[in-house]
Design an enzyme around this catalytic site. Structure first.
Site, PDB file in Angstrom:
ATOM      1  N   ASP A   1       0.789  -1.255   0.076  1.00 29.88           N
ATOM      2  CA  ASP A   1      -0.054   0.106   0.089  1.00 29.88           C
ATOM      3  C   ASP A   1       0.894   1.356   0.081  1.00 29.88           C
ATOM      4  OD1 ASP A   1       1.151   0.048   2.555  1.00 29.88           O
ATOM      5  OD2 ASP A   1      -0.958   0.181   3.519  1.00 29.88           O
TER       6      ASP A   1
ATOM      7  N   CYS B   1       4.591  -0.012   2.749  1.00 31.45           N
ATOM      8  CA  CYS B   1       5.161  -1.301   3.096  1.00 31.45           C
ATOM      9  C   CYS B   1       6.886  -1.212   3.559  1.00 31.45           C
ATOM     10  CB  CYS B   1       5.500  -2.236   1.917  1.00 31.45           C
ATOM     11  SG  CYS B   1       6.139  -1.709   0.581  1.00 31.45           S
TER      12      CYS B   1
ATOM     13  N   HIS C   1       8.397  -2.777  -3.830  1.00 27.75           N
ATOM     14  CA  HIS C   1       8.030  -3.634  -2.699  1.00 27.75           C
ATOM     15  C   HIS C   1       8.915  -4.059  -1.571  1.00 27.75           C
ATOM     16  CE1 HIS C   1       4.669  -5.058  -0.197  1.00 27.75           C
ATOM     17  NE2 HIS C   1       5.266  -6.076  -0.113  1.00 27.75           N
TER      18      HIS C   1
END
Lengths: 262, 179
Positions: free
Chosen positions: A78, A81, A255
């Site tokens: 989101d 992270c 990510h």
């Protein structure tokens, strides 16, 4: 839940922009249902399932990595992270160590003073610091992973901790603006950089955020870069460079997840 | 804190049905506390061109007022805003709309405002005062590239024409409604 979402799309005279926002919210809700903010412990090998058999670069890097690392916790994608992964892992590393908790608490209070001096209203900052410290202190005397997982999977506490970590980065960058200004070409001032790239929730983190956070808290973190570059090993990168971390974060393009050394 | 702790207790095995509860970021009590602090600080701030106050007993809905910035076509005009605070405030931005009709490149006919700090650039460190000041400064300094009102955006190039049209509209749609 689904019926609700459909209803949200049923505007008559709202502008298209609002529909897009509603659609984004629906997508975010979908992600929220599928991925906890911080997952349970899973085996590193299970990441192999995310890649096809032909994807030899990723697969061989993961297998190579499993010589030294065995477990992973996935974080929700989101934009928070990195902060959430770091926050969880750092709390985990110091829980049950009252001296470390005390050190972090004192540091948090000092950072609030810095933020006040930088022009931030106490009431816009203190709520986040208070939740950060309260949750931390619940873990001061015990290593309670269950409680830690609860704290970081409840948005009420988890998001507040993320905001405070963002504020720590912002305060550090603004205090050390002379040094860091050289790295933020597209912004006029460090204040502007922080209000665009650091403080907004869901804004992704880059090197500069990691450097600032690890420096501000005086914590060492190793980031394991797992990407498609044509080398056999995933590249570790320690912050600060000459340190010897026991907190590790796995980076795959866009990510961050938590990874544990054997 | 007790409210959010209870949420966790029912949620440890992450049942799907609890997700709607989970999106409530903080219990209502702490959001109220924050809004009360904002109100105090706003009243003490002594800002002249902007003000805001809760709408009746509802602390989660405020009515704001901004004066058109001096030296711009909006000088001398006054606009009302509605600020709706979600339970997730301040992690989630409030919904801010013009209540008065406002002819402006970044305001649509329903009063919706295109302003980055109310959307992707929102940060929990912003408060009502910073919102009001940002909307006020948007009046005199529109972002033509992301216009919602294309007529206003086209007209903006010619400030004297814009002003004439703006004042006509303001007299018809805002001033007359006041009395």
């Amino acid at each position: 839940m689904n019926e609700q979402t459909t209803q949200e799309f049923d505007f008559k005279d709202e502008m298209i922009d609002e529909k897009i926002t509603a659609q984004q919210e629906a997508i975010e809700n979908e992600i929220a249902r599928e991925q906890k903010l911080i997952s349970d412990l899973i085996k590193l090998d299970s990441l192999l399932d995310e890649y096809s058999l032909e994807d030899t670069i990723y697969r061989s890097k993961i297998i190579e990595l499993s010589a030294n690392f065995s477990l992973v916790r996935k974080t929700r994608g989101d934009g928070n992270c990195f902060f959430r992964a770091f926050g969880f892992r750092y709390f985990e590393a110091i829980m049950g160590k009252p001296d470390e908790v005390k050190r972090l608490k004192d540091l948090a209070n000092k950072i609030c003073t810095d933020l006040n001096q930088l022009g931030y209203n106490s009431f816009t900052v203190d709520d986040f610091k208070d939740v950060f410290v309260e949750e931390l202190e619940r873990l001061a005397d015990k290593s309670d992973v269950k409680l830690l997982e609860e704290i970081f999977n409840n948005p009420g506490s988890s998001d507040y901790i993320v905001v405070f970590l963002r504020l720590i980065v912002s305060a550090y960058l603004q205090k050390n603006a002379d040094f860091f200004l050289a790295f933020i070409e597209t912004y006029q001032s460090m204040k502007e950089f922080c209000s665009h790239e650091v403080e907004p929730m869901y804004k992704e983190s880059d090197h500069i955020h990691i450097i600032a956070l690890t420096n501000a808290l005086n914590v060492s973190v190793g980031i394991i870069y797992l990407d498609r570059t044509d080398q056999t090993e995933a590249t570790p990168h320690n912050f600060p460079e000459d340190s010897n971390p026991n907190i590790f974060i796995l980076y795959r393009p866009g990510h961050y997840d938590i990874i544990y050394k054997n | 804190m007790s409210g959010s702790e209870q949420q966790v207790a029912t949620n440890s095995s992450s049942g799907k049905k609890n997700d709607s509860v989970q999106t409530v970021t903080k219990d209502k009590h702490s959001v109220s506390k924050r809004l009360q602090q904002e109100l105090m600080s706003l009243m003490m701030s002594g800002e002249k061109g902007v003000s805001a106050f809760p709408d009746g007993d509802n602390l989660f809905k405020w009515i704001g007022t901004i004066q058109g910035p001096i030296g711009t076509v909006y000088e001398g005009l006054e606009y009302r805003l509605i600020l709706d605070f979600p339970n997730g405030y301040p992690i989630v931005a409030p919904k801010v709309k013009f209540e008065s009709s406002c002819f402006h490149p970044n305001v649509d006919e329903n009063g919706n405002i295109c302003l980055d700090i109310l959307r992707e650039k929102w940060s929990a460190t912003y408060d009502v005062l910073s919102i009001l000041l940002s909307v006020q400064s948007l009046l005199g300094d529109p972002n033509i590239a992301s216009a919602l009102n294309h007529h206003a955006a086209d007209l903006w190039k010619n400030q004297s024409l814009f002003k004439k049209y703006l004042l006509d509209k303001y007299d018809k749609e805002v001033r007359n409604k006041k009395f």
